[in-house]
Motif scaffolding. Sequence first.
Motif, PDB file in Angstrom:
ATOM      1  N   ASP A   1       0.814  -1.220   0.000  1.00  0.00           N
ATOM      2  CA  ASP A   1       0.000   0.000   0.000  1.00  0.00           C
ATOM      3  C   ASP A   1       0.845   1.267   0.000  1.00  0.00           C
ATOM      4  OD1 ASP A   1       1.078  -0.057   2.491  1.00  0.00           O
ATOM      5  OD2 ASP A   1      -0.814  -0.006   3.587  1.00  0.00           O
ATOM      6  N   THR A   2       2.154   1.137  -0.256  1.00  0.00           N
ATOM      7  CA  THR A   2       3.053   2.283  -0.093  1.00  0.00           C
ATOM      8  C   THR A   2       3.832   2.542  -1.388  1.00  0.00           C
ATOM      9  OG1 THR A   2       3.275   1.800   2.260  1.00  0.00           O
ATOM     10  CG2 THR A   2       5.017   3.141   1.258  1.00  0.00           C
ATOM     11  N   ILE A   3       3.962   3.827  -1.736  1.00  0.00           N
ATOM     12  CA  ILE A   3       4.763   4.220  -2.899  1.00  0.00           C
ATOM     13  C   ILE A   3       6.088   4.772  -2.370  1.00  0.00           C
ATOM     14  CG2 ILE A   3       4.767   5.562  -5.045  1.00  0.00           C
ATOM     15  CD1 ILE A   3       2.177   4.162  -5.027  1.00  0.00           C
ATOM     16  N   LEU A   4       7.175   4.238  -2.880  1.00  0.00           N
ATOM     17  CA  LEU A   4       8.508   4.675  -2.447  1.00  0.00           C
ATOM     18  C   LEU A   4       9.120   5.570  -3.527  1.00  0.00           C
ATOM     19  CD1 LEU A   4      11.079   4.566  -0.659  1.00  0.00           C
ATOM     20  CD2 LEU A   4      11.669   2.428  -1.832  1.00  0.00           C
ATOM     21  N   TYR A   5       9.510   6.785  -3.118  1.00  0.00           N
ATOM     22  CA  TYR A   5      10.103   7.737  -4.057  1.00  0.00           C
ATOM     23  C   TYR A   5      11.612   7.819  -3.827  1.00  0.00           C
ATOM     24  CZ  TYR A   5       5.302   9.209  -4.755  1.00  0.00           C
ATOM     25  OH  TYR A   5       3.970   9.228  -5.040  1.00  0.00           O
ATOM     26  N   ILE A   6      12.384   7.625  -4.895  1.00  0.00           N
ATOM     27  CA  ILE A   6      13.811   7.906  -4.812  1.00  0.00           C
ATOM     28  C   ILE A   6      13.964   9.397  -5.035  1.00  0.00           C
ATOM     29  CG2 ILE A   6      16.104   7.430  -5.721  1.00  0.00           C
ATOM     30  CD1 ILE A   6      15.188   4.684  -6.560  1.00  0.00           C
ATOM     31  N   ALA A   7      14.294  10.127  -3.959  1.00  0.00           N
ATOM     32  CA  ALA A   7      14.358  11.582  -4.005  1.00  0.00           C
ATOM     33  C   ALA A   7      15.789  12.022  -4.315  1.00  0.00           C
ATOM     34  CB  ALA A   7      13.894  12.153  -2.666  1.00  0.00           C
ATOM     35  N   PRO A   8      16.010  13.259  -4.720  1.00  0.00           N
ATOM     36  CA  PRO A   8      14.984  14.255  -4.995  1.00  0.00           C
ATOM     37  C   PRO A   8      14.177  13.891  -6.239  1.00  0.00           C
ATOM     38  CG  PRO A   8      17.217  15.190  -5.218  1.00  0.00           C
ATOM     39  CD  PRO A   8      17.372  13.763  -4.897  1.00  0.00           C
ATOM     40  N   GLY A   9      13.038  14.550  -6.380  1.00  0.00           N
ATOM     41  CA  GLY A   9      12.184  14.266  -7.520  1.00  0.00           C
ATOM     42  C   GLY A   9      11.192  15.384  -7.743  1.00  0.00           C
ATOM     43  N   PHE A  10      10.303  15.148  -8.691  1.00  0.00           N
ATOM     44  CA  PHE A  10       9.274  16.120  -9.036  1.00  0.00           C
ATOM     45  C   PHE A  10       8.267  16.126  -7.873  1.00  0.00           C
ATOM     46  CE2 PHE A  10       5.519  16.796 -12.152  1.00  0.00           C
ATOM     47  CZ  PHE A  10       5.608  18.168 -12.023  1.00  0.00           C
ATOM     48  N   PRO A  11       8.176  17.242  -7.135  1.00  0.00           N
ATOM     49  CA  PRO A  11       7.393  17.218  -5.897  1.00  0.00           C
ATOM     50  C   PRO A  11       5.918  16.894  -6.107  1.00  0.00           C
ATOM     51  CG  PRO A  11       8.278  19.443  -6.325  1.00  0.00           C
ATOM     52  CD  PRO A  11       8.842  18.535  -7.368  1.00  0.00           C
ATOM     53  N   VAL A  12       5.432  17.034  -7.318  1.00  0.00           N
ATOM     54  CA  VAL A  12       4.006  16.770  -7.549  1.00  0.00           C
ATOM     55  C   VAL A  12       3.696  15.273  -7.490  1.00  0.00           C
ATOM     56  CG1 VAL A  12       2.049  17.257  -9.040  1.00  0.00           C
ATOM     57  CG2 VAL A  12       3.921  18.853  -8.943  1.00  0.00           C
ATOM     58  N   GLN A  13       4.697  14.434  -7.702  1.00  0.00           N
ATOM     59  CA  GLN A  13       4.410  12.996  -7.662  1.00  0.00           C
ATOM     60  C   GLN A  13       4.053  12.514  -6.246  1.00  0.00           C
ATOM     61  OE1 GLN A  13       7.761  11.435  -9.865  1.00  0.00           O
ATOM     62  NE2 GLN A  13       6.735  11.712 -11.833  1.00  0.00           N
ATOM     63  N   PRO A  14       4.790  12.907  -5.201  1.00  0.00           N
ATOM     64  CA  PRO A  14       4.286  12.582  -3.855  1.00  0.00           C
ATOM     65  C   PRO A  14       2.950  13.262  -3.545  1.00  0.00           C
ATOM     66  CG  PRO A  14       6.593  13.267  -3.775  1.00  0.00           C
ATOM     67  CD  PRO A  14       6.148  13.460  -5.189  1.00  0.00           C
ATOM     68  N   LEU A  15       2.743  14.461  -4.096  1.00  0.00           N
ATOM     69  CA  LEU A  15       1.459  15.138  -3.876  1.00  0.00           C
ATOM     70  C   LEU A  15       0.305  14.316  -4.463  1.00  0.00           C
ATOM     71  CD1 LEU A  15      -0.113  17.642  -2.871  1.00  0.00           C
ATOM     72  CD2 LEU A  15       0.421  18.763  -5.035  1.00  0.00           C
ATOM     73  N   GLN A  16       0.569  13.646  -5.586  1.00  0.00           N
ATOM     74  CA  GLN A  16      -0.482  12.802  -6.179  1.00  0.00           C
ATOM     75  C   GLN A  16      -0.906  11.708  -5.194  1.00  0.00           C
ATOM     76  OE1 GLN A  16       1.716  11.740  -9.819  1.00  0.00           O
ATOM     77  NE2 GLN A  16       0.188  12.874 -10.989  1.00  0.00           N
ATOM     78  N   ALA A  17       0.079  11.097  -4.546  1.00  0.00           N
ATOM     79  CA  ALA A  17      -0.248  10.055  -3.566  1.00  0.00           C
ATOM     80  C   ALA A  17      -1.045  10.642  -2.404  1.00  0.00           C
ATOM     81  CB  ALA A  17       1.033   9.397  -3.067  1.00  0.00           C
ATOM     82  N   LYS A  18      -0.697  11.861  -2.020  1.00  0.00           N
ATOM     83  CA  LYS A  18      -1.413  12.517  -0.933  1.00  0.00           C
ATOM     84  C   LYS A  18      -2.869  12.775  -1.315  1.00  0.00           C
ATOM     85  CE  LYS A  18      -0.815  16.468   2.137  1.00  0.00           C
ATOM     86  NZ  LYS A  18       0.025  17.627   2.433  1.00  0.00           N
ATOM     87  N   VAL A  19      -3.076  13.258  -2.536  1.00  0.00           N
ATOM     88  CA  VAL A  19      -4.442  13.509  -3.014  1.00  0.00           C
ATOM     89  C   VAL A  19      -5.245  12.212  -2.988  1.00  0.00           C
ATOM     90  CG1 VAL A  19      -5.784  14.064  -5.102  1.00  0.00           C
ATOM     91  CG2 VAL A  19      -3.923  15.561  -4.377  1.00  0.00           C
ATOM     92  N   LEU A  20      -4.577  11.100  -3.297  1.00  0.00           N
ATOM     93  CA  LEU A  20      -5.263   9.805  -3.315  1.00  0.00           C
ATOM     94  C   LEU A  20      -5.364   9.175  -1.933  1.00  0.00           C
ATOM     95  CD1 LEU A  20      -3.641   8.430  -6.584  1.00  0.00           C
ATOM     96  CD2 LEU A  20      -6.106   8.719  -6.196  1.00  0.00           C
ATOM     97  N   GLY A  21      -4.693   9.770  -0.943  1.00  0.00           N
ATOM     98  CA  GLY A  21      -4.726   9.204   0.401  1.00  0.00           C
ATOM     99  C   GLY A  21      -3.838   7.983   0.565  1.00  0.00           C
TER     100      GLY A  21
END
Lengths: 438, 438
Positions: B133-153
Motif C-alpha cells: 500500500d506504499t509508494i517509495l520515491y527515490i528523491a529528490p524528484g518532481f514534488p508533484v508525484q508525492p502530492l499525487q499520492a497525498k491527493v489519493l490518500g
Amino acid sequence: MMEVPFDRRIVDDVLQRMGIANIGDATIRQSVAVSEEIERLTGTKFVHFEMGSPGLPACAEGVAAQKEALDRGVACVYPNMSGITPLKEQASRFIKAFLNVEVNAEGCIPSVGSMMGTFATFILCAHLDRRKDTILYIAPGFPVQPLQAKVLGYKTEQFDIYHYRDEKLRDKLESYLSKGNVAAVVYSNPNNPTWVCLTEKELQIIGELMTRYDAIAVEDLAYLGMDFRKDLGKPFEPPYQATVARYTDNYILMLSASKIFSYAGERIAIVAISDALFNRHYDYLQEEYGMGTLGKAFVFTILYTLSSGVSHSAQYALAAMYRAACDGKLDFVAQTREYARRAERIKAIFCRNHFHIVYDKDLDQPVSDGFFFTIGRRGFTGDRLLHEFLHYGISAISLRPTGSEQEGIRVCTSKVAPDTYDILDERLRIFDRNNPIT
Amino acid sequence: MMEVPFDRRIVDDVLQRMGIANIGDATIRQSVAVSEEIERLTGTKFVHFEMGSPGLPACAEGVAAQKEALDRGVACVYPNMSGITPLKEQASRFIKAFLNVEVNAEGCIPSVGSMMGTFATFILCAHLDRRKDTILYIAPGFPVQPLQAKVLGYKTEQFDIYHYRDEKLRDKLESYLSKGNVAAVVYSNPNNPTWVCLTEKELQIIGELMTRYDAIAVEDLAYLGMDFRKDLGKPFEPPYQATVARYTDNYILMLSASKIFSYAGERIAIVAISDALFNRHYDYLQEEYGMGTLGKAFVFTILYTLSSGVSHSAQYALAAMYRAACDGKLDFVAQTREYARRAERIKAIFCRNHFHIVYDKDLDQPVSDGFFFTIGRRGFTGDRLLHEFLHYGISAISLRPTGSEQEGIRVCTSKVAPDTYDILDERLRIFDRNNPIT
C-alpha cells in the motif's frame, strides 16, 4: 445476409468466446465488440443503439480556432492551470446566455472532459468535511460516475428516481441527507439514460436541501439545451436550461463540449463552481491538502495532480464555440435537434410493434425526444430483451447497470441513420410476431 | 530599473501580501507570481530559473499531423481508450529505437501527460496486492508525484539518493522493500531536479530488487535522451537511453512528449507497460475492480474513469513525431541539446562567482549538462539562498520540497536566453561581493 432471428448458436458462441455470461453485464465497449463480431459472422449489419457518441460533425468554429492556435505555437506552452483567459470569460458568458446564471470567469475551469470534471469534483467533495464521506447518485445515471467513486475508494449511495418525482423527491433525498454523511448529490439533466428532465420545482427541492444540509449538487449538463420541448437555443433570452444553480450556492456544474458541440474527441469540458463555493474556506481541506480555499484547492492541488491542465489548443476551440454561441452565430441547439427527430421516428417504430417507453413522463408531460430514451417489453426483463435483440441484429445496453430498478434498455439515437428505419421496423415486426404479448 | 540588491522592503512587502512566510515553501507557480510582481514594482527583469517549461518551439511534424487530423474530423469521435493504432505501433517502435527494449504496441497507452500517467499508475499499483500500500520515491524528484499520492490518500516513503549511489543503493532500497509494503518505486532518469543519471549498474540493482520483492519500477523518462555525455539520438543504434526495463519485467515507463518534443501544451504522454505485467492477473485487482488483468484494468477502469481517453488530434501528433524520430528524420536529441549548451554557460557563471554544483557527480563522472542542475552556496541554506536571490532579480525553487536533504536550489536552463548571461554574471558578482565566503 442472414435472416433474423439469427441461428441461436452463432450468438451463443460469440458470447461464450468473449466470456460474457450475461449481455446485460457487458460494458458498452464489450457490447460493441459483441455486435461487431456477430456482424462479421452473419454478414448482417446491426442497428447500433449502444454507443453514446456524437452523430454529427464537430462544430467548425472549434476546429478552425484549434488549428489557428496550433499555428500560433501553443503546443509547446503548458496551459494555465486555471484555463486560458478567453475560455474562462466565454464560459462565464455562455452560462449567463443559456442558463441565466452568473458564475465568475474565475470559477469556470477547463477539465479533460466532464469525466475528469466529476472525478476531480468527487475528490474535492470528499475532502471538505471529515464527516461527509459519501457521494449520493440520483439514478439512473451514467454508470461510470459511481465507478469513479469506486476507483477512489469512496462510499456511495443511490436511488432510482422513478417513484420519487415532484414533491416525493424531497422526502427521499432528505432520508439520505439527514444522516449527515452526504458530501455531494450527483445527477444529469437531461438524464442519461432516460432523458427524464427534472422540473424547476424538483431542482428547487434539490437546491434547498443542498443549502440546508450543506452538501454540493454536482449537476451534469452534458446534454444542455436538449430538452427539445422548448427552444433553449436563443442566447440571453428565455426559456433557459433548467438548473439547480437558481436555488442554492452549493453547486458545481459540468459542461461537456462532447455532445453540445460534438467535440468528444478533444476531451474538453468546463467545471463551473459557484462564486460562493469557489471562495469558501474549509478547515478540513486546509488540513488535508494545505490549501483551504475550495477553488484554489480544486485547481492547484486536484486538477494539477490529475493532468497538469487541459489541451492548450482545445481550450481555444471551446472558447471560440462559446463565443459563437453567445453571439448568436452558432445555434448548437438547432444542430443537436437532429437527435430529437431521430428519437421521434425510432420511438414510433418501437411503439407500433408493441414496445413501451419505460421512463415515459416528466410528471404529466411526455419526456422530450433527444439523445437517449428507454424501451421495455411486457414479459421481458431488460437483460433478456437485450439478449434476444442480439438475434435480431439490434444492440443496446441494459438499464440495470445505470442504477435503474425498472426493466428495459437504453436506446441511443445518435448513430442511427434514417436509412436504417425500415430495417429496424422489419426486425421489430418479426420480433413482435415471434414474441406475442399475452 | 532598480539596482541590485533591491530595497529590502519591496521584496518583503510582496511576500507578505502574497501570504508567503518562506519562499522555499512556495510552489513553482507562486514563485513565478512573486518574481513577476517584483518585476512590476522595480521595473527590472528577473532571470527566471524556476519554470520547467520547454524553451523550444513544438516539433513541426507534430503540429502538422495534429492539424491534418482535425481536418479529417477526429474532433467529434471519442478516441479509442487504448490509444489509436498508429500511435501504439509507433510508440512501441520508438521504445525499441531509443531504449532497445521490446514493449508490445498493446502495452503502449496514451495518457494526458505523464502527470496522468503517474496518477493512474499509483492507483493501479495500490490495487495489486492488499499488503502493498506504499509508494517509495527515490528523491529528490518532481514534488508533484508525492502530492499525487497525498491527493489519493496513499502512503509514501522517500529517501535522498545523495549518499546512496552505486552498490549502496541496494541496501538502502532493500531496507524499505523487505518490509513487504512497497507497491512501486518511483524515480526520474535523467533526474528532475538534479540531473543525476542512474548508471546501468544502479538500474540493474533496482531491477533485480523489483523482481525479488515483486514491486513495480515506475521510471519517468521525461528527459529521455538528454544525458548529453553520450549521443542517444541515433535510432536503432547504441548507445541507448539507460533503463530499468533491461533488468526486470516489473516496469512501467512514462514517456512524456512535453520536453523531448516540446509538446507540453497538448498534454500527451505514453505509459509503456512491460508485456509480462500487462498480461498478468492479480486477484486483488479482480476483487477491487472486477477486472483482474493489469493492462485491461489500467485502461478500461482507471484511465477510463480519469478522462475517457486522450485528445484525439494530439494522438496523431505524437504518432507522427515518433515515426519521424524512428525514421531518422527528426533528431529530437540534437534539438534539445540546446539546453545542455545553456547549462554549460550558466554553470560556468555560477562557479566563477564561487557557487558550487550540489549534485555534482554520477559516481566518478561529472553530471551531464541538461535541462536542470543544482546550485549551492557555502554558508547558505537553499531556502535562504532563494530568498536572498529575490533581491538580486533571480528566481528559482528550493531543493527541499523535492525531497533533497542537501542545501541548494534547482536551476532550470530552458527559459534562459543567451542575452541574459551578462546580466546574470553581473548580479552574481554583486552577490559574491556582498556575501563573501569565509
